[in-house]
Design a protein around this motif. Sequence first.
Motif: not given
Length: 721
Positions: A418-421, A569-571, A654-658
């Motif tokens: 949700d946050r990355v979108g 998964t790899e990310v 954390s979501a942004t770093l992903c």
Amino acid sequence: RSDISAQAQQPQLSALLTSLIMLQKRLESKDEWVTAIQSDANDLEEQLWTRDKDLNYGECMICGKALQSLAAHITSKSHYSQLGHKVNWQVPRLQDDIVQYWTLAGGSQYWFNHLSGEQGCGNPPAANKGEQSKAPAEENVPAPLENAEKATPETPNAKHEDEGWSTVGPKKNKAKSGYRTGGGGTSSLSSGQASFASQTRDTADCKSLKCNTCKKVLPYEAFHKTMQKYSLPDAERQCRECRETTWEQQRKVICVDCRQECDMSKFRKNTDWNRPESVKCRVCCERKEEAEYVEWLRKQEEEAAEHQRQREEMNAETLRKAFVCEIIASVPKIPASHHKATVSISLTAAERYAKEDLWVKTVDWGTRLAEIIKNEMASGALDRAWLQETPSRDHASDRLAAGRFKDLEDIGDRFVQDRVGELYMWMVAGERVEQHSLQELRSLIPLDGERSWYFPSSRAVIMSVRPVGEWPEGLCAKLDLRAEPRSHSIGLDMFVQFDSNAHHYFGSSSPPKPFSLDTVLDVKVCDLSFWSAVESELYGDSAQRGSHNQTFDRSYSYAAGASQAANWTEVMNLFADLLGFVDNDPNKPRNCLGRQIWAEHFGHLFPERLDVCYGQGKECKADKEWVNKMEANVAEALIGSLVKSGFDDLASVSATLCFLCYAFWPDGVLPSNWAMAEKVLAMRKASALGECTRTVGDVFVIEHIDIDALTSKMEVWLKPQ
């Protein structure tokens, strides 16, 4: 005499004026257009199909789009908008530019006027001579008797009767009026007249026709317009029901697998009809492909299990050699430091990547986040439950502990997507909401193709608009305003797309009531460079294809794709390495040894920072994918724990770093999980060969992300509370 001449011309002028008013009225709204053109569009499709079933319709001369369903395309909003722009929303004096021609089998020609709906064979009547569209006498009326034909006065269009043109409109009226009668008696009949005479014996009232298939005498309404002509041979005349039955039978094909007779619509578009032995329906094709895919997955699982079993039987020295030979040998060059990290996906992206130190900033944010997490756990503010991985809910004996850990995983998974979108549309697309008056919208400049419009001062493209308050009840439906992609409906406070239709109403000098030029709207905009890049990706250099809605929808597709990629998964594995996850439990030598061997090559880039506890034992191994995703499981649980403990800013970091791990993934860097390292290498190899587009590293994001806005936001989120 002049008065008498003027009085004689008045009916003609009145008819011409009425015709122009009716044509202008159909340009006023989409609903008027559909009502006026629907019948003519259906007739066009019917006529072309009847005259030449193998005809390639080509492209629409108005829109430049390939014509599949003629009636559906001509009545569509995009065609209506393109036609309106082409004629400047006024009835043109000369209409040659909106008349399209098709060459039929045998060399004959069929034409169609996109504005008036007039159509026919041959050439259209010359508009500059004031000639009205009228069907040739031999097609629209029954063949008259010889003496009657002589007695019939010459019509104004008699000189065109040998040219072969006709229109659908007059056909219906002429056919229903019966055949013409002339002066006195009758004489001998020609062959065509004899055919008509036999026809009228069955339909003596001249108000019905006989179907040659079912042999019934039926009223005109039971026949299509093309079947109502008296000049049509009796053997070809069919009522609507028989005609549709004939077509239905012609479209029946037998599938070679299931041996069922199916309509052609049940087969795939790429079916080779010239090879009957290979014609299979869509259901059979999908069933076969699904079985092949299941078999492929089974083999992949067996190979992976065997590969893992062989590695577990190796000693430390053999494992090191295997890691070097199978993985490290495929890495072009491991960067000596994060400052030396590069990307080779494109020259433009590589230059900005190095200039802005994108990866260096990402690593620095990860290091600071890891320290904050340790401090919050030490103070007891952050729950430590995320540190202990458990088996899946289906395989765990301690269901309570497994449920608690998996709940954190689920929370983290949803939060990242949700946050990355949202972050993508803000950081990459430059989406924002501004307020502008309708007067300001008059200064908009169209992009190539006039699919969208932008403000020249801020170089921002308008995506959608809404009133500062609410939409007046029923206005959106009345103006045919379109909801944003994936919103499905328009509420009173929702945005509507700023497409050509909305621009026609809100970008003009006379906005629709109750709005005025001083009315202020909420305007959702994005960066011109981003929108132009999306259009270029979709349409290339063509200004005739596409729409505002298609570009808008593709922008949201990019955001949705990025949100999914951030959760690969790899990310998530690389995110865990960025934070320094490590499990040095001596009771789990394989986990410990695997990371130690990886650290011998990548440890200088990703030092150990956070001690975690991965699962072990039969319960974990019961999940065949567990060995490949244990790092990702703990990473998702961490994000879920941050959300649950109220650390929304840290969860956003954390979501942004992903997301950044996916988009900024540097060359020569592999995650600590060996299976994921092999997967990354395989994806990049397939991408380089053009066999697959799913890979890490996003050139589009690197070229368009607003790194200054991102840096400012990350500093706010990481600021000590």
